[in-house]
Design an enzyme around this catalytic site. Structure first.
Site, short mmCIF file in Angstrom:
data_model
loop_
_atom_site.label_atom_id
_atom_site.label_comp_id
_atom_site.label_asym_id
_atom_site.label_seq_id
_atom_site.Cartn_x
_atom_site.Cartn_y
_atom_site.Cartn_z
N ASP A 1 0.86 -1.18 0.00
CA ASP A 1 0.00 0.00 0.00
C ASP A 1 0.89 1.23 0.00
O ASP A 1 2.01 1.21 0.54
CB ASP A 1 -0.86 0.04 1.27
CG ASP A 1 -2.05 -0.90 1.22
OD1 ASP A 1 -2.20 -1.63 0.23
OD2 ASP A 1 -2.83 -0.88 2.19
N HIS B 1 5.00 -7.30 -0.01
CA HIS B 1 4.71 -8.60 -0.61
C HIS B 1 5.44 -8.77 -1.94
O HIS B 1 6.04 -7.83 -2.47
CB HIS B 1 3.20 -8.74 -0.81
CG HIS B 1 2.43 -8.83 0.47
ND1 HIS B 1 1.57 -9.88 0.75
CD2 HIS B 1 2.38 -8.02 1.57
CE1 HIS B 1 1.02 -9.70 1.94
NE2 HIS B 1 1.50 -8.57 2.45
N SER C 1 8.34 3.62 5.20
CA SER C 1 9.53 3.81 4.39
C SER C 1 9.20 3.59 2.92
O SER C 1 8.11 3.91 2.48
CB SER C 1 10.68 2.91 4.85
OG SER C 1 11.89 3.36 4.28
#
Length: 280
Positions: A88, A144, A247
């Site tokens: 995201d 991911h 980050s």
């Protein structure tokens, strides 16, 4: 140099990040609850998507920050030829690696060799693609796999801990090639692929699913770990790592294998699992 940029250089990055780490892992409920309440309110965190939506159930701020999503909150793009978004966040930049360089912002760039730690590691990505995804404090903080891959090697590159927020990205030259980072090399069905986990100011750690905590790393030399022969295979859309605060992750692809999803551009808001690129 702007005042904001000057302050970015002047801050005691390591000290502040060490303090943030102590607070993030504190199990004092007064500390954890204050941090969780403050971040939830300030950044409008959507806990309805969390596997555990009760903010009082997290023993530490770090548990809250690295929270899992409930099943079905994110799904992989239905096209089996799509590489999926690893996190995201927001696209900082994406494009072609031209003359070995990756665009950062406002005419600033850095080389793929600087980012990855060596000219040899960068060669497979000459004329390839890069995508830089910024994770803000409100976002889900697990990263991911864009595509199924077998872990070949990780490279820890020591460096600074500049903020990776928009002001710093616009003001600090070669920022992503200067910050501490973990470079993860994968072998895939289309060739090599890299995911780079970039550390930042107040990031108290980076963890991988195969090795646990990788950053902070208290050496001053590039460190390589060879995973060939260990059979660490991660499927498309599977979790690979997590940030213990916001980050940036950078994905590199070799030339001629894929094209970015046409709707994506700099500043595009993105969600884990949506189409990043499509194999040719």
């Amino acid at each position: 140099m702007s005042l904001t940029t000057a302050l970015t250089y002047a801050l005691p990055h390591r000290l502040l990040s060490s303090m943030a780490r102590s607070l993030a892992y504190s199990d004092d409920p007064r500390v954890s609850r204050w941090l969780i309440d403050t971040v939830t309110r300030k950044f409008n965190v959507n806990l309805d998507e969390a596997a555990n939506p009760d903010p009082r159930s997290y023993a530490t701020f770090n548990q809250f920050f690295t929270r899992a999503l409930k099943p079905g909150a994110r799904v992989a793009d239905a096209d089996p030829r799509s590489l999926v978004m690893p996190a995201d966040g927001r696209i900082s930049q994406l494009g072609k690696i031209e003359a070995g360089r990756i665009f950062q912002a406002k005419g600033q760039s850095f080389t793929a060799a600087e980012l990855l730690g060596s000219d040899e590691d960068a060669k497979p990505y000459n004329d390839g693609l890069y995508a830089t995804v910024y994770l803000s404090p409100r976002d889900y903080h697990r990263v991911h796999m864009p595509w199924t891959g077998t872990l070949r090697e990780t490279v820890h590159v020591p460096g600074r801990l500049f903020s990776v927020g928009p002001a710093a990205v616009n003001g600090v030259p070669r920022l992503f090639a200067r910050n501490e980072r973990l470079v993860c090399h994968f072998d895939t069905s289309f060739g090599p692929m890299v995911s780079v986990m970039v550390g930042a100011l107040l990031v108290s750690g980076v963890e991988t699913v195969w090795s646990g905590e990788e950053i902070p790393h208290y050496g001053d030399r590039i460190t390589r770990k060879d995973y060939r022969g260990q059979g660490i295979r991660l499927e498309r859309f599977a979790e690979m790592a997590r940030f213990n605060y916001g980050s940036t992750v950078i994905v590199l692809l070799p030339p001629g294998v894929a094209d970015f999803a046409p709707q994506l551009g700099a500043e595009s808001p993105v969600q884990l699992g949506q189409a990043l690129a499509k194999l040719r």
